[in-house]
Design an enzyme around this catalytic site. Structure first.
Site, mmCIF file in Angstrom:
data_model
loop_
_atom_site.group_PDB
_atom_site.id
_atom_site.type_symbol
_atom_site.label_atom_id
_atom_site.label_comp_id
_atom_site.label_asym_id
_atom_site.label_seq_id
_atom_site.Cartn_x
_atom_site.Cartn_y
_atom_site.Cartn_z
ATOM 1 C CG ASN A 56 -1.710 1.235 1.412
ATOM 2 O OD1 ASN A 56 -1.835 2.030 0.483
ATOM 3 N ND2 ASN A 56 -2.284 1.433 2.600
ATOM 4 C CD1 TRP A 57 3.608 1.064 -2.957
ATOM 5 C CD2 TRP A 57 3.764 2.435 -4.732
ATOM 6 N NE1 TRP A 57 4.422 0.464 -3.895
ATOM 7 C CE2 TRP A 57 4.523 1.274 -4.988
ATOM 8 C CE3 TRP A 57 3.703 3.428 -5.711
ATOM 9 C CZ2 TRP A 57 5.239 1.102 -6.177
ATOM 10 C CZ3 TRP A 57 4.396 3.255 -6.896
ATOM 11 C CH2 TRP A 57 5.156 2.096 -7.121
ATOM 12 C CE LYS A 58 -0.165 3.518 4.700
ATOM 13 N NZ LYS A 58 -0.192 3.722 6.138
ATOM 14 C CG HIS A 73 -5.903 2.143 5.144
ATOM 15 N ND1 HIS A 73 -5.500 3.157 5.985
ATOM 16 C CD2 HIS A 73 -4.850 1.288 5.049
ATOM 17 C CE1 HIS A 73 -4.257 2.915 6.366
ATOM 18 N NE2 HIS A 73 -3.840 1.798 5.818
ATOM 19 C CD GLU A 90 -3.070 5.901 6.420
ATOM 20 O OE1 GLU A 90 -3.055 5.882 5.176
ATOM 21 O OE2 GLU A 90 -2.141 5.452 7.119
ATOM 22 C CD GLU A 105 -3.442 -2.112 7.451
ATOM 23 O OE1 GLU A 105 -2.323 -2.296 6.987
ATOM 24 O OE2 GLU A 105 -4.145 -1.141 7.148
ATOM 25 N N GLY A 159 2.422 2.851 10.585
ATOM 26 C CA GLY A 159 3.388 3.924 10.357
ATOM 27 C C GLY A 159 4.112 4.365 11.614
ATOM 28 C CB SER A 197 5.126 -1.167 12.030
ATOM 29 O OG SER A 197 4.778 0.210 12.176
ATOM 30 N N GLY A 222 2.846 -0.904 4.302
ATOM 31 C CA GLY A 222 2.875 0.500 3.899
ATOM 32 C C GLY A 222 4.306 0.959 3.685
ATOM 33 N N GLY A 223 4.887 1.586 4.709
ATOM 34 C CA GLY A 223 6.215 2.191 4.602
ATOM 35 C C GLY A 223 7.269 1.291 3.959
HETATM 36 P P1 PGA Z 1 2.763 0.687 7.600
HETATM 37 O O1 PGA Z 1 1.321 0.859 6.937
HETATM 38 O O2 PGA Z 1 3.330 -0.609 7.092
HETATM 39 O O3 PGA Z 1 3.542 1.887 7.138
HETATM 40 O O4 PGA Z 1 2.567 0.663 9.069
HETATM 41 C C1 PGA Z 1 0.456 -0.229 6.761
HETATM 42 C C2 PGA Z 1 -0.855 0.236 6.174
HETATM 43 O O5 PGA Z 1 -1.360 1.293 6.583
HETATM 44 O O6 PGA Z 1 -1.441 -0.429 5.299
#
Ligand code: PGA
Length: 257
Positions: A15-17, A102, A104, A174, A180, A218, A239-240
């Protein structure tokens, strides 16, 4: 290890966001393409870039066995909804996956369980694989409500989904406090929640053992193998670490164990 059916499989989804550029697509996806080719990985790999880069990601992947997905879809099928992207459009341009719910989206864009349920249903109607995201906040965990919150998000998100659609259903747990932050759930806590989600799916009459459950929050090269070896964790939503070719490849390798 519990029995795995053909539908339940290891999946690692990036997930590049809202990160990326044309340059990053060429560099990162180019490296993933050659790295994954050498990996002979048993896991299904999915890349979800910002929507405007989907074509560039697909072009760079060429014939690599990597699926592409959208990070969010509209809750409507088509029409006067400026700025929105329909699930049918994602399917039309060759996406195979879409992320819905998600944290967010829930927290920053006010998406309620009802909106999540509408989007989830549209994604499945278009023949895409749905990754439904659920997760508790730190406050909810500290109150002892984590399992209750997560299971109610699962039930609400699937409220418009028929149990027959499970071939295309994936759930990502999640914990919001782990996204993050560099703070990962312990493997025991993550496994316990995945077990609870599977029991909830059973209670809802979904074939729980056939549904892939991913952990997100994470995920890094140094914790991926331990998480993915848990009996109810079938892979990760990353994500990251998905923005680094080396880290993401290492995580994909961990899922192929
Ligand atoms: P993260 O994000 O790996 O940066 O914690 C995961 C996500 O939000 O899908």
């Amino acid at each position: 290890m519990r029995k795995q059916t053909a539908m339940r499989r290891k999946i690692v989804a990036a997930n590049w966001k809202m990160n990326g550029s044309t340059e990053l697509v060429h560099d990162l996806v180019g490296k993933l393409r050659s790295g994954l080719g050498a990996l002979d990985n048993a896991a299904e790999v999915v890349i979800m870039p910002p929507a405007v880069y989907i074509g560039a990601v697909q072009d760079t992947l060429a014939d690599a066995q990597v699926a592409v997905g959208l990070q969010n879809v509209a809750r409507f099928s088509s029409g006067a909804y400026t700025g929105e992207i329909a699930a049918s459009m994602a399917a039309d341009v060759g996406c195979r996956y879409a992320l819905v719910g998600h944290s967010e989206r829930r927290q920053l864009f006010g998406e309620s369980d009802d909106v999540v349920a509408e989007k989830a249903a549209l994604v499945l109607e278009e023949g895409l694989t749905l990754i439904l995201c659920v997760g508790e906040t730190l406050e909810e965990r500290e109150r002892g409500d984590a399992e209750k919150v997560v299971c109610s998000q699962v039930a609400a998100g699937l409220a418009r989904v028929a149990a027959g659609h499970t071939e295309s259903l994936v759930i990502a747990y999640e914990p919001v406090w782990a996204i993050g932050t560099g703070q990962t759930a312990t493997t025991e806590d993550a496994q316990a929640m995945h077990g609870a989600i599977r029991r909830k799916l059973e209670e809802l009459d979904f074939p729980a053992e056939e549904i892939s459950l991913l952990y997100g929050g994470s995920v890094k090269p140094d914790n991926a193998a331990a998480l993915f070896s848990q009996p109810d964790i079938d892979g990760g939503l990353v994500g990251g670490a998905s923005l680094s070719a080396d880290d993401f490849l290492e995580i994909c390798r961990a899922a192929g164990l």
